[in-house]
Scaffold this active site. Structure first.
Site, PDB file in Angstrom:
ATOM      1  N   GLY A 290       0.828  -1.203   0.000  1.00  0.00           N
ATOM      2  CA  GLY A 290       0.000   0.000   0.000  1.00  0.00           C
ATOM      3  C   GLY A 290       0.857   1.245   0.000  1.00  0.00           C
ATOM      4  O   GLY A 290       2.057   1.203  -0.261  1.00  0.00           O
ATOM      5  N   ASN A 291       0.228   2.376   0.282  1.00  0.00           N
ATOM      6  CA  ASN A 291       0.958   3.642   0.366  1.00  0.00           C
ATOM      7  C   ASN A 291       0.314   4.523   1.424  1.00  0.00           C
ATOM      8  O   ASN A 291      -0.678   4.148   2.052  1.00  0.00           O
ATOM      9  CB  ASN A 291       1.009   4.331  -0.999  1.00  0.00           C
ATOM     10  CG  ASN A 291      -0.372   4.557  -1.580  1.00  0.00           C
ATOM     11  OD1 ASN A 291      -1.200   5.251  -1.001  1.00  0.00           O
ATOM     12  ND2 ASN A 291      -0.633   3.950  -2.741  1.00  0.00           N
ATOM     13  N   ARG A 292       0.856   5.713   1.621  1.00  0.00           N
ATOM     14  CA  ARG A 292       0.445   6.580   2.721  1.00  0.00           C
ATOM     15  C   ARG A 292      -0.706   7.535   2.371  1.00  0.00           C
ATOM     16  O   ARG A 292      -1.043   8.409   3.165  1.00  0.00           O
ATOM     17  CB  ARG A 292       1.643   7.403   3.211  1.00  0.00           C
ATOM     18  CG  ARG A 292       2.793   6.565   3.735  1.00  0.00           C
ATOM     19  CD  ARG A 292       3.939   7.467   4.209  1.00  0.00           C
ATOM     20  NE  ARG A 292       5.119   6.690   4.573  1.00  0.00           N
ATOM     21  CZ  ARG A 292       5.325   6.130   5.762  1.00  0.00           C
ATOM     22  NH1 ARG A 292       4.407   6.248   6.704  1.00  0.00           N
ATOM     23  NH2 ARG A 292       6.429   5.457   6.002  1.00  0.00           N
TER      24      ARG A 292
END
Length: 391
Positions: free
Chosen positions: A202-204
């Site tokens: 995933g990412n932020r």
């Protein structure tokens, strides 16, 4: 323009006085309707003095015995503005309740209605309030999203009434909106690429910018579809919502919706890589194991695909989130993707999850424009107003 301002009993009513003054300074004819609760905070004499007209607060006074004041005012009105709008008054509007001068008059009004909610954050996020707001938007009422800031209770949260100048700008935009009847597709949040049933890549991304853009397009009269992945903020009301998880699901949803749209704002943080072969079972640690090798494969470039499908009259806006060489990388992205605009921002400086950002607008036809640091809501409103002005 003939504008009727409805003042209800919220503590933010003191700001509404400046809104009334601002509307008059802009040359509008303003009349005021007040609820009895509003008059416990501000007197009707104040608004009567400002507008040089009587304030409607009671249908049963001696002066109103031989008239039908709510119908006369409703017919006079070209624009109705409720500021601040309490949860109670929003509920009355949603359900068509007419039990006082304000609710009866606005029910009789056929003009465009604009609502500026202001309340405690716990009330704002209550499902009943959100249902009522959704119903109002289905009825064609336009809602200005409340701001995030200090509330009357002494802590920060969403529900604060925007500042008078922001409200005045929003009113001006909505009454002359060019997006009425237009369809806008917005993507928000990050995608989740599974490694196994438990873990994912995933990412932020929080989704704040994409959701602010969806709200801005909605507030300017557009019919909005929001395709969202992983987000950490409240979803907006009054828009069509499509939930996805992976980049592949995001791609299918975007390609399915885009042909019917006038514009796409691709603000989602789509993963560039995914696991080549996600495990069907949880990957267990083995005794003595010190590392895990994952084979990753490139995901499809959704923005590039959509730009290739773009027809005359459609607008495509992409985002470039970079940590180094911002302009160079954003310029490359603009050329490679074929989008009409790229909104570039440096995400190495605490942008993820923040309420503020600073962006540079790159265009196929115009010079690069650097915008000052603003809230994401302000960026969204400015972006929708300026970049979608050609629709």
């Amino acid at each position: 323009m003939k504008i009727t301002v409805y003042l209800t009993g919220g503590i933010a009513i003191y700001k509404a006085i400046e809104v009334v003054r601002g509307l008059e300074k802009e040359g509008h004819q303003v009349r005021v309707v007040m609820t009895k609760n509003a008059e416990k905070l501000v007197t009707s004499n104040t608004l009567a003095a400002l507008t040089k007209a009587p304030v409607l607060d009671d249908l049963w006074t001696k002066e109103n015995e031989a008239t039908i004041p709510h119908v006369h005012l409703a017919q006079w009105t070209e624009l109705a503005l409720v500021v601040p709008a309490t949860a109670d008054f929003i509920a009355k509007m949603s359900l068509g309740i007419a039990d006082d001068a304000a609710s009866t008059t606005i029910l009789a009004t056929g003009a465009q209605k604009l609502v500026v909610p202001a309340m405690n954050d716990q009330m704002w996020f209550n499902p009943a309030v959100q249902r009522n707001l959704t119903q109002l938007q289905k009825d064609g009422v336009r809602i200005m999203s409340p701001a995030v800031g200090m509330l009357a209770e002494g802590y920060a949260g969403k529900g604060r009434m925007p500042e008078p100048q922001e409200i005045l700008a929003w009113v001006k935009t909505n009454f002359s909106s060019k997006l009425a009847g237009k369809k806008v597709l917005v993507t928000a949040g990050g995608t989740s690429e599974p490694i196994d049933p438990v873990r994912y890549i995933g990412n932020r991304s929080s989704g704040k910018m994409g959701i602010a853009l969806a709200e801005a397009a909605r507030d300017q009269g557009a019919e909005v579809t929001l395709i969202y992945g992983h987000i950490t903020v409240q979803l907006p009301s009054g828009v069509k919502l499509v939930s996805v998880e992976t980049s592949e699901e995001m791609e299918k949803a975007v390609l399915n919706a885009f042909p019917k749209m006038d514009a796409l704002i691709m603000a989602a943080a789509v993963a560039d890589w995914r696991s080549e072969k996600p495990s069907a079972e949880k990957i267990k640690k083995k005794s003595g194991q010190t590392k895990l090798d994952l084979a990753l494969v490139k995901t499809n470039d959704i923005l590039q695909k959509v730009s290739q499908l773009k027809k005359e009259g459609q607008i495509v806006i992409g985002f470039a989130a970079e940590t180094q060489d911002l302009l160079t990388n954003a310029q490359k992205k603009l050329k490679a993707k074929g989008a009409d605009y790229i909104v570039a921002n440096d995400v190495s400086k605490g942008v993820f999850g923040s309420d503020e950002d600073q962006v540079i607008i790159l265009s196929q036809k115009r010079k690069n424009t650097t915008w000052p640091r603003m809230t994401k809501t302000e960026i969204a409103q400015k972006l929708v107003s300026e970049l979608l002005s050609d629709l």
